[in-house]
Enzyme design. Structure first.
Site: not given
Lengths: 368, 382
Positions: B111-112, B114, B231, B354, B356
Site C-alpha cells: 500500500q503506497g 504514507s 474490515e 494513530s 491520536e
C-alpha cells in the site's frame, strides 16, 4: 439498555424520559433534594405517583414477570433514566423489593403500592446482620444493618435472618413495628437511606415469608439483578454527565475560543465517550445473560460489567468536575450531582473487589 | 473452523504464532493457499469473485476464531483493503486480472500511502503523477511501505491535481507493477526489531499504463476512505487478544513466579481480561447494528484505539510474566524474542490512523468539537 425492538420497553423508556427530562427539570428535582435535607423526608407527592402510574412495580413484581426475560430489561430502562435524570426517588429499591418478593414466590405479601426495601446484606451477597429465635407463635429478631438505599421511605423491610440451626429465613417486617429502629438520613448524592436496628423484635408469624436453602437461589438472583440495575443507573448518570460536559466544552469560552477547541480537552472528552460506550455495551450484554438466571457465565459478564462501570464512573465523575472548573463544585449546577451519583456507585461496587471476584471465578491456573 | 485450523495448519507454525515467535512470509503464503483451496481466503467478498456469501456475523466469527486458534494473519493489503475498492470502482479488466491472483495469494500487494511529509496528515501527500499519452509518469517518494520489497503490486495514492482547492480533491489511485516498472526503487527501513518489514519507495519517472488508474481521476481520496473503512468489524482483534490472554495465563501458570509477584501479575491479567470483555461487547454491538444495515460508526474508532491498547498491555504482561529471559534476542525457545514482540506491538497504535487521529475523528465527527463556537444555551439539560 438491552438492544431489542421491544415496543413495551420503548414506550416505557419514552415515558420515563419524558417525565424526567421534560416535565421535571433539574431545578425541580433539586428542590426536592433540598427539602429532604431539611428533615422533611422524601416528598412522595410529586414524582412518585407518576412513576407508579408508569407501572414500575408491576414490572418487577408480576408473577409472570419473573419468568419473562424482558422484565429485567424493562427495569433497566427505568434505572438508566433515573440515573440520567438524577432522580432521588427510590424507584430502584422499590423495584428490587417487589422483585425479591416475587422471586421468593411470595409476591402476595406486599399490598399494592407498598414500598418494600431489601436488606443490603442480601443485595450484596453478604452474611446477614440479623438473627432469629423461634418463640411461641412467632419469632424474636435482633441485629443491625447499615445503609439501606431507599430505607428512609421503606414501609416493609425485607431482611434475612438465620435461626439457631443456621437456616435462612426471609422476613417482611413493617418498618414501624415496635422494636424496629429505622434511622433515616440523606446520602451525599441526595438519595435517601437508613440504618436499621432490631432489638428483640417479636414478630407475628405472618411476617415470615419464606425459609430454607431454596432461598439461596432467590438471593443470588436478586444480588445479580440489583448489581446490574445499579450499573444501569450509573450508565444513565454517565450519559447525562457526558452530555453536560460536551455542552460545557462547546459553550464555555476562554482564551477567545470555546474550550472544546483545545485538543487536550477534546481527547479527554473522547475518552469519556469511549469508557461510557464500553460500559454500556457490556452492561447490556450482561443484562441479557442475567435473564437466564445467575449461572457462571452470567456472573462472569456481570463482574466485567461492574468493574468496567465502576472504572468508567470514576473517570467520568472526575473529568466532569474538572472540565467544569469551579462551576463543577456548585450546588446549583448538575455536574457535581453527577459526580456524587457516580461516586456512590463505584464505592458501593468497588472495581478492585469485583476484579478479585472475577479472578476467583476464572482460575488462571487451569493451563490446558 | 477450529477443526480446519487444527487439521490443516502446520503445527510448528501454529505453535510459533501462539508463542509470539516469528513466522515467515513464505509460511504465511502456504497458509493463504490452504485457505484459498478451501474457498476461505476472502469469505467477505461477493460470491461471484470467490467469496462465501456468509452473513457479517459469520465473517466476524471466522476472523476471530482463526486468530484465536493461532492461524497467522493473512496480509490485508490485497484481500481486505484493495479488493473492496476494485470490486466497487475498478474496471472489468482490472477485476479480472487482479482479483483472482489476490484470492489465490499469487500476487502480494503493498500500500503506497504514507510519505516522509504525509503521515497522519495523509492528504498532504506530494508524489506526483502526470498523464503522458497513455501512461502516467510518477515522481516522488513513499515511506513506511510494508513488505514493498516482496510485493508484486502496489496500490498507490498520487497527486494528479496540485491546484485543487482542497488537498483531498487532487489525489488519484494508481496500480503499479513493482517487479517490472523501471524507475521504482525500494530501499529498506531497518527497525530495531532487526527485520526488514518496511521500506521507502522512490519513483523516478516511473511509467504505468493509463489503464491502471482506479475509478476516476482526482477521486482517489474517496476510495481511500473506503479502504480505511473496510474490515472495521474485526478492528479490535478480539480473537487475537483472547489467544494472547490464554497463552499468558499458561505462562504464568507454569512460571516460577510466586508470592506477591504472582498475585500482582494475576491482578493485571484479570484487569486485561475484564477490559477485553467490554471490547468484545462493543464489537458485538457494532456487528449487530451492521447486520441491521448501519455502517460501522464511531464504535470502530473507539475499538481501534482501545484494541491497540489491549494488545500492547498483553504483550507487555507476557514480558513481565516471563522475567529477564524475555530480554534475550534471537535464541531458540519460547522465552526469547518476547521483548522484541512487545516492541513490535507498539506499531498497532500508530498504523491505520494513530490513536491520536482516532480521537481527532471522534472529537470532530461524533462530538462536533472542532466546529465554531456554538450558541446553545448552557444549563438547559440536567
Amino acid at each position: 439498555m438491552i438492544d431489542t425492538q421491544d415496543d413495551v420497553r420503548r414506550m416505557l423508556a419514552d415515558g420515563v424520559d419524558r417525565l424526567l427530562e421534560r416535565e421535571y427539570g433539574f431545578e425541580q428535582r433539586d428542590a426536592m433534594r433540598k427539602a429532604m435535607a431539611t428533615g422533611q423526608g422524601l416528598d412522595k407527592s410529586v414524582l412518585w405517583p407518576r412513576l407508579e402510574e408508569l407501572g414500575i412495580f408491576m414490572l418487577a413484581a408480576d408473577k409472570d414477570a419473573v419468568q419473562d426475560p424482558a422484565s429485567l430489561g424493562h427495569m433497566s430502562v427505568v434505572a438508566e433514566a433515573m440515573g440520567r435524570g438524577l432522580a432521588i426517588e427510590p424507584a430502584l429499591p422499590a423495584m428490587l423489593g417487589a422483585r425479591l418478593a416475587a422471586l421468593a414466590g411470595t409476591a402476595g405479601v406486599l399490598a399494592d403500592g407498598q414500598l418494600a426495601v431489601v436488606a443490603p446484606s442480601i443485595l450484596h451477597g453478604r452474611e446477614s446482620g440479623f438473627g432469629a429465635e423461634a418463640m411461641d407463635g412467632g419469632w424474636r429478631l435482633s441485629g443491625q444493618e447499615d445503609v439501606w438505599l431507599g430505607g428512609d421511605a421503606a414501609q416493609i423491610l425485607l431482611l434475612s435472618a438465620r435461626d439457631m440451626q443456621g437456616v435462612p429465613h426471609l422476613f417482611a417486617m413493617p418498618a414501624d413495628q415496635p422494636g424496629v429502629t429505622c434511622t433515616p438520613y440523606q446520602l451525599f448524592d441526595g438519595r435517601g437511606a437508613a440504618n436499621v436496628a432490631l432489638n428483640s423484635v417479636e414478630t407475628n408469624p405472618a411476617y415470615l415469608v419464606a425459609q430454607g436453602e431454596a432461598l439461596a437461589d432467590a438471593f443470588e438472583r436478586i444480588e445479580l439483578e440489583a448489581s446490574l440495575l445499579n450499573a444501569c443507573d450509573a450508565v444513565g448518570a454517565m450519559r447525562g454527565a457526558n452530555a453536560l460536559t460536551l455542552e460545557q466544552l462547546q459553550t464555555r469560552h476562554q482564551f477567545g475560543r470555546p474550550i472544546g477547541a483545545f485538543q487536550a480537552l477534546q481527547h479527554r472528552m473522547v475518552d469519556m465517550s469511549l469508557v461510557l460506550e464500553l460500559a454500556d455495551a457490556l452492561v447490556a450484554q450482561a443484562m441479557v445473560a442475567a435473564c437466564n438466571g445467575p449461572d457462571a457465565g452470567g456472573w462472569r459478564l456481570a463482574c466485567g460489567a461492574l468493574v468496567r462501570t465502576a472504572l468508567s464512573s470514576r473517570q467520568i465523575a472526575e473529568e466532569t468536575v474538572q472540565m467544569h472548573g469551579g462551576m463543577g463544585l456548585t450546588e446549583e449546577y448538575p455536574a457535581a450531582h453527577y459526580f456524587a451519583r457516580l461516586t456512590s456507585f463505584e464505592l458501593l461496587y468497588p472495581a478492585e473487589e469485583w476484579t478479585e471476584r472475577f479472578a476467583r471465578l476464572a482460575p488462571l491456573d487451569k493451563a490446558a | 473452523m477450529r477443526d480446519f485450523v487444527h487439521s490443516n495448519l502446520d503445527q510448528d507454525v501454529r505453535r510459533r504464532v501462539i508463542c509470539a515467535q516469528p513466522v515467515s512470509l513464505e509460511e504465511k503464503r502456504v497458509w493463504h493457499a490452504t485457505l484459498a483451496r478451501q474457498g476461505w481466503a476472502a469469505p467477505h467478498w461477493p460470491v461471484e469473485w470467490g467469496g462465501t456469501g456468509w452473513s457479517p456475523a459469520k465473517n466476524y466469527l471466522f476472523v476471530e476464531t482463526l486468530a484465536e486458534e493461532g492461524a497467522p494473519e493473512l496480509s490485508p493489503f490485497g484481500l481486505q483493503l484493495l479488493a473492496p475498492v476494485l470490486i466497487r470502482y475498478g474496471t472489468e479488466q482490472q477485476k479480472r486480472s487482479y482479483l483472482p491472483k489476490i484470492l489465490s495469494g499469487e500476487h502480494r500487494w503493498c500500500q503506497g500511502f504514507s510519505e516522509p511529509g504525509a503521515g497522519s496528515d495523509l492528504a498532504s501527500l506530494k508524489t506526483r503523477a502526470v498523464l503522458d499519452g497513455d501512461q502516467w509518469v510518477i515522481n516522488g517518494q513513499k515511506m513506511w511501505t510494508t513488505v514493498a520489497h516482496a510485493a508484486d503490486m502496489m496500490f498507490c495514492l498520487v497527486r494528479t491535481d496540485p491546484d485543487a482547492p482542497r488537498p483531498q480533491m487532487g489525489i488519484s489511485m494508481l496500480l503499479i507493477d513493482m517487479k517490472n516498472t523501471p524507475g521504482v526503487d525500494v530501499r529498506p527501513i531497518m527497525l530495531l526489531n532487526g527485520e526488514r518489514t518496511t521500506n521507502e519507495v522512490y519513483f523516478d519517472n516511473a511509467r504505468v499504463p493509463a489503464a491502471n488508474l482506479v475509478g476516476e481521476v482526482n477521486e482517489g481520496w474517496n476510495y481511500t476512505r473506503v479502504v480505511l473503512g473496510n474490515e472495521r468489524l474485526n478492528i479490535a482483534r478480539v480473537g487475537l487478544c483472547k489467544r494472547q490472554l490464554r497463552h499468558l495465563e499458561q505462562v504464568v501458570g507454569r512460571s516460577g513466579l510466586s508470592g506477591e509477584g504472582r498475585k500482582r501479575i494475576r491482578r493485571h491479567i484479570a484487569g486485561v481480561a475484564l477490559d477485553l470483555m467490554s471490547v468484545e461487547a462493543l464489537s458485538l454491538r457494532m456487528l449487530g447494528r451492521y447486520q441491521l444495515g448501519d455502517a460501522p460508526g464511531f464504535e470502530a474508532n473507539f475499538l481501534k484505539l482501545k484494541g491497540a491498547e489491549l494488545q500492547q498491555r498483553l504483550t507487555r504482561l507476557l514480558v513481565e510474566a516471563t522475567g529477564p529471559s524475555a530480554l534475550r534476542l534471537g535464541a531458540d525457545g519460547e522465552d526469547s524474542n518476547l521483548l522484541k514482540n512487545h516492541f513490535d506491538t507498539r506499531v498497532v497504535s500508530i498504523y491505520g490512523g494513530s490513536s491520536e487521529v482516532q480521537r481527532n475523528i471522534v472529537a470532530k465527527g461524533m462530538l462536533g468539537l472542532t466546529k465554531p463556537a456554538s450558541t446553545a444555551v448552557k444549563g438547559a439539560r440536567a
